[in-house]
Design an enzyme around this catalytic site. Structure first.
Site, PDB file in Angstrom:
ATOM      1  CE1 TYR A  46      50.984  56.970 -41.187  1.00 15.73           C
ATOM      2  CE2 TYR A  46      51.031  59.108 -40.561  1.00 15.73           C
ATOM      3  CZ  TYR A  46      52.060  57.855 -40.856  1.00 15.73           C
ATOM      4  OH  TYR A  46      53.231  57.773 -40.470  1.00 15.73           O
ATOM      5  CD  GLU A  48      49.848  53.426 -39.242  1.00 20.61           C
ATOM      6  OE1 GLU A  48      49.217  52.729 -38.350  1.00 20.61           O
ATOM      7  OE2 GLU A  48      51.494  53.877 -38.761  1.00 20.61           O
ATOM      8  CG  ASP A 191      62.222  38.673 -56.587  1.00 22.07           C
ATOM      9  OD1 ASP A 191      61.488  39.150 -57.323  1.00 22.07           O
ATOM     10  OD2 ASP A 191      63.580  39.499 -56.038  1.00 22.07           O
ATOM     11  CB  THR A 217      59.986  45.751 -58.366  1.00 24.92           C
ATOM     12  OG1 THR A 217      60.575  45.210 -59.903  1.00 24.92           O
ATOM     13  CG2 THR A 217      61.516  45.828 -57.054  1.00 24.92           C
ATOM     14  CE  LYS A 220      64.353  45.466 -60.126  1.00 25.29           C
ATOM     15  NZ  LYS A 220      63.346  45.697 -59.625  1.00 25.29           N
ATOM     16  NE  ARG A 226      63.437  53.541 -58.253  1.00 28.91           N
ATOM     17  CZ  ARG A 226      64.176  52.875 -59.260  1.00 28.91           C
ATOM     18  NH1 ARG A 226      64.963  51.974 -58.016  1.00 28.91           N
ATOM     19  NH2 ARG A 226      64.376  53.046 -59.966  1.00 28.91           N
TER      20      ARG A 226
HETATM   21  N1  DSN Z   1      68.812  46.711 -58.066  1.00 29.06           N
HETATM   22  C1  DSN Z   1      68.179  45.697 -58.805  1.00 29.06           C
HETATM   23  C2  DSN Z   1      68.940  45.781 -60.215  1.00 29.06           C
HETATM   24  O1  DSN Z   1      69.277  46.662 -60.652  1.00 29.06           O
HETATM   25  O2  DSN Z   1      68.518  43.966 -60.328  1.00 29.06           O
HETATM   26  C3  DSN Z   1      67.553  44.240 -58.164  1.00 29.06           C
HETATM   27  O3  DSN Z   1      66.571  45.532 -56.975  1.00 29.06           O
END
Ligand code: DSN
Length: 404
Positions: A46, A48, A191, A217, A220, A226
Site C-alpha cells: 500500500y 497511498e 488524450d 494510456t 497501446k 495496462r
Molecule cells: N477501448 C480503446 C480502444 O480500443 O480504442 C480505447 O479506450
C-alpha cells in the site's frame, strides 16, 4: 494452492494470442520485463500518497520506483510534470476533468461515432453526466473540421477543448486547436492514448508543445502495461491533478503497474523503439494502400490505424466482418465510421491497426498478405479452409508472445 481451471484459461489465452493475427489498433504485446513487473511482489504494498509523502511506512523502495517512472516519462515526452498513478485512460481523463473543471462546466470534444472516446462525453459515460458536453465534427474527407470547431467554440464557450481520438487515422493540428482554445479562454486537453508510442518516437508531433494537459494510456502503441498517465508543463495543474488522483478519485496506487510503466518508458527511450514505430507506420500505410487497390473505401492513414468500410466494400457490417475474420484467426474490432448509419453495436466498418503484429515482427510483405487475406475472404473469393491456412502460414513467421 492453484486453481487449475483458471490457469487452464490462462494457457488458452496464450494459445489464442499466439495463433491469431492481432489487428486491434489499441492492443500490443508487452515485453517479458514489463510482464514480470506487473506480476511482481510490488502488488503487495500500500502506498497511498506520492513519493516522499505517503500514508504508510515501508515505502522507500516504492518511492524509488514511482520517482523513476516520473523521471523516465517526463524525459520521454519532454514534459515538466507527470502523474503515473491513473489506473487506466478513462481514469486519467476523469482525473484531468476533476482537476480542471467543476461539475456542469462545458467540454467541447469529438463524439465517439466520429472517432472520439466514451470518456469524452458519450451519453453512456460519467463524462456527460457530470459535465455539459458538446461536439465538434469531421468534414467530408474524415478530417477535423477546424473552422467548424472554431465556430462551435465561439458559440458554446467551453471551459475545456479536448482533442486526441480512438479511431482517427490522421495527424492533428494542435497549434490550430490551441489558438481556438486561447481565443475562447478554454483549457486545451489532449488524450494521446492511441498515438503515445508515435509521439514518444517523435514520429508524430508532441501535443505537450500546445496542450495544458495531456492524458494517455500506456498499453497501446507505447507497449507497456495496462494503465494511464497524465502530463503537463504547468506546476499549478500538476498539483490539482495529484489531488484529484488521490485522495479524490483513486485510493492505493498499483505500484506493480507503475514499475511496469517505468520499464516501458525505459524501453521507449531506446533507439530500437523508434525503429519499431517506423515499422508500425510503414506496415499500416502499406496495408491501407493495398486495400485501396482492391476495394473502394478505406480512410487512408498517417498513423498506426485506418478504417475500412466493410459495408460498402463487401456488403457486410462491421459486426459481421469482425466475426467472419475471427473465424479465420484475424482479430479486429467493429468501429463506427464518420456519419455511420448503423448502431455502435453493428457499425459499417472495422478498425485495423499494426502496433501489435509489428511487435511480433510483421514486415511490409506481411502487411500486404494480411490485406489480401481479408479482402479475399470478405469478398468470398476464398473459403474458410484456405483463409485459415494462409493465416497459419503467416503466423509461423512471427515471434511467440512469450518470447517478446
Ligand atoms: N477501448 C480503446 C480502444 O480500443 O480504442 C480505447 O479506450
Amino acid at each position: 494452492m492453484r486453481d487449475n481451471k483458471l490457469f487452464g484459461f490462462l494457457s488458452d489465452e496464450l494459445e489464442r494470442q499466439n495463433n491469431s493475427i492481432e489487428l486491434i489498433a489499441s492492443e500490443n504485446f508487452a515485453s517479458k520485463e514489463v510482464r514480470e513487473l506487473c506480476g511482481s511482489i510490488l502488488t503487495n504494498k500500500y502506498a497511498e500518497g506520492f513519493p516522499g509523502k505517503r500514508y504508510y511506512g515501508g515505502c522507500e523502495n516504492i518511492d524509488n520506483i514511482e520517482s523513476r517512472a516520473i523521471e523516465l516519462v517526463t524525459k520521454l515526452f519532454d514534459a515538466k510534470y507527470a502523474c503515473v498513478q491513473p489506473h487506466s485512460g478513462t481514469q486519467a481523463n476523469m482525473i484531468a476533468y476533476y482537476a480542471l473543471l467543476d461539475t456542469g462546466d462545458k467540454i467541447l470534444s469529438l463524439s465517439l461515432d466520429e472517432g472520439g472516446h466514451l470518456s469524452h462525453g458519450s451519453k453512456v459515460s460519467f463524462s456527460s453526466k457530470y459535465y455539459n458536453v458538446e461536439f465538434y465534427h469531421l468534414n467530408d474527407s474524415g478530417r477535423i473540421d477546424y473552422e467548424g470547431l472554431k465556430a462551435k467554440a465561439l458559440e458554446f464557450k467551453p471551459k475545456l477543448i479536448l482533442a486526441g481520438f480512438s479511431a482517427y487515422p490522421f495527424e492533428i493540428d494542435y497549434k490550430k486547436i490551441k489558438e481556438i482554445a486561447t481565443l475562447v479562454g478554454a483549457y486545451f486537453m489532449v488524450d494521446m492514448a492511441h498515438i503515445a508510442g508515435l509521439v514518444a518516437a517523435k514520429e508524430l508531433d508532441n501535443p505537450l508543445r500546445y496542450a495544458d494537459i495531456v492524458t494517455s494510456t500506456t498499453h497501446k502503441t507505447l507497449r507497456g502495461p495496462r494503465g494511464g498517465i497524465i502530463l503537463t508543463n504547468n506546476e499549478e495543474i500538476i498539483k490539482k491533478v495529484n489531488k484529484a488522483c488521490f485522495p479524490a478519485l483513486q485510493g492505493g496506487p498499483l505500484e506493480n503497474i507503475i514499475g511496469a510503466k517505468a520499464e516501458c518508458f525505459f524501453e521507449a527511450l531506446d533507439p530500437s523503439f523508434k525503429e519499431y514505430i517506423k515499422h508500425v507506420k510503414e506496415n499500416t500505410l502499406t496495408c491501407a494502400n493495398e486495400f485501396s487497390k482492391m476495394c473502394d473505401i478505406n480512410s487512408g492513414t498517417e498513423n498506426h490505424l485506418f478504417l475500412l468500410n466493410t459495408k460498402l466494400s463487401y456488403g457486410v457490417t462491421g459486426k459481421d466482418a469482425q466475426e467472419l475474420l475471427e473465424e479465420i484467426g484475424i482479430t479486429v474490432n467493429k468501429n463506427m465510421l464518420p456519419h455511420d448509419s448503423e448502431k455502435p453495436s453493428v457499425t459499417s466498418g472495422i478498425r485495423i491497426g499494426f502496433a501489435a503484429i509489428t511487435t511480433r515482427g510483421a514486415a511490409k510483405e506481411d502487411a500486404i498478405e494480411i490485406a489480401h487475406i481479408i479482402h479475399d475472404y470478405l469478398s468470398k473469393q476464398i473459403d474458410k479452409t484456405i483463409a485459415i491456412s494462409r493465416v497459419k502460414n503467416l503466423i509461423k513467421k512471427f515471434k511467440k508472445i512469450e518470447e517478446i
